[in-house]
Design a protein around this motif. Structure first.
Motif, short mmCIF file in Angstrom:
data_model
loop_
_atom_site.label_atom_id
_atom_site.label_comp_id
_atom_site.label_asym_id
_atom_site.label_seq_id
_atom_site.Cartn_x
_atom_site.Cartn_y
_atom_site.Cartn_z
N ARG A 1 0.99 -1.15 -0.14
CA ARG A 1 -0.06 0.30 0.10
C ARG A 1 0.80 1.19 -0.16
N THR A 2 1.99 1.26 0.39
CA THR A 2 2.55 2.32 1.03
C THR A 2 3.41 2.77 -0.54
N ILE A 3 3.82 1.85 -0.85
CA ILE A 3 4.84 1.93 -2.35
C ILE A 3 3.61 2.41 -3.13
N ARG A 4 2.46 1.80 -3.16
CA ARG A 4 1.25 2.53 -3.94
C ARG A 4 1.31 4.00 -4.55
N ARG A 5 1.06 4.02 -3.26
CA ARG A 5 0.30 5.67 -2.98
C ARG A 5 2.07 6.44 -3.20
N ASP A 6 2.68 6.32 -3.23
CA ASP A 6 4.31 6.52 -3.00
C ASP A 6 4.11 6.60 -4.52
#
Length: 243
Positions: free
Chosen positions: A39-44
């Protein structure tokens, strides 16, 4: 479609993506589940893709709708090891991504993709845009497959491009007149509005054709003057204007 420039990612984000790629084989659900869990990779990544996109977060395929999700240009089902490959990520609207492209990825007999990647291809090499009707015409097999897979010949898109052409011509005439009367603040506002509107491909095509021998006859002299203004230093930072 317009050409888009893919910028570099921060080193720490590259490292996180590389670590995920290395662990794909160990993930219980494989590459697709690993991608969903990141999730954090997709957000960034979304932040960087939105910054690349034309206008106000427009879909990199149709140019009309707001982008909503990261598309894997080469689908995860076909290339699981590219799930976290920055050069395989594009910003797409839900319709182009889920309804049109899905896991489709046509290739030629040599295995080369038959879809335009706007970050590495010049779309105008494969597609002609008929400004008056808003219709795309294929110049190559890649152009033909791109129209088919993304539904670039949808009537709603063709009508939208045709209306955008009328709108661009009117705004460009206003821009030229405002500049002539030295109303610089309003001219800048019009230039910015032109650069962020949907269907950036229409403005891009007009900019590309502005030096053609018959441009003044086709577009009108004031429209060409407005187009020439958009290539100047005051407007170069906005969308297709600076390309």
């Amino acid at each position: 479609m317009i050409p888009l420039q893919r910028g570099p990612l921060p080193e720490e984000l590259i490292a996180r993506m590389a670590a995920r790629s290395e662990r794909i084989g160990d993930h219980r659900g494989g590459a697709r589940e690993s991608w969903r869990d990141a999730r954090t990779i997709r957000r960034d990544l979304t932040v960087h893709l939105v910054a690349m996109a034309a206008g106000l977060s427009r879909c990199m395929y149709c140019g009309d709708s707001e982008g909503t999700s990261i598309d894997h240009f080469q689908p995860i089902a076909m290339a699981p090891q590219r799930a976290f490959d920055w050069f395989n990520h594009l910003w797409a609207c839900a319709f182009c991504n889920s309804n049109q492209k899905r896991d489709l990825y046509p290739t030629d007999r040599h295995g080369e993709p038959l879809l335009i990647d706007p970050t590495s291809d010049e779309p105008a090499d494969h597609l002609d845009l008929v400004l008056v009707t808003g219709a795309y015409r294929a110049r190559t097999a890649k152009g033909r497959e791109t129209i088919r897979i993304f539904g670039l010949d949808r009537p709603v898109l063709e009508r939208g491009r045709a209306h955008a052409y009328v709108r661009c011509r009117s705004m460009l005439r206003d821009l030229a007149r405002l500049a002539e009367h030295q109303e610089h603040a309003e001219a800048l506002a019009v230039g910015h509005a032109l650069a962020v509107q949907p269907f950036a491909d229409v403005l891009y095509e007009m900019l590309r054709l502005r030096t053609a021998p018959r441009a003044a006859l086709v577009f009108g002299a004031e429209t060409v003057a407005g187009l020439n203004m958009l290539t100047g230093p005051h407007f170069a930072k906005w969308g297709p204007v600076g390309r």
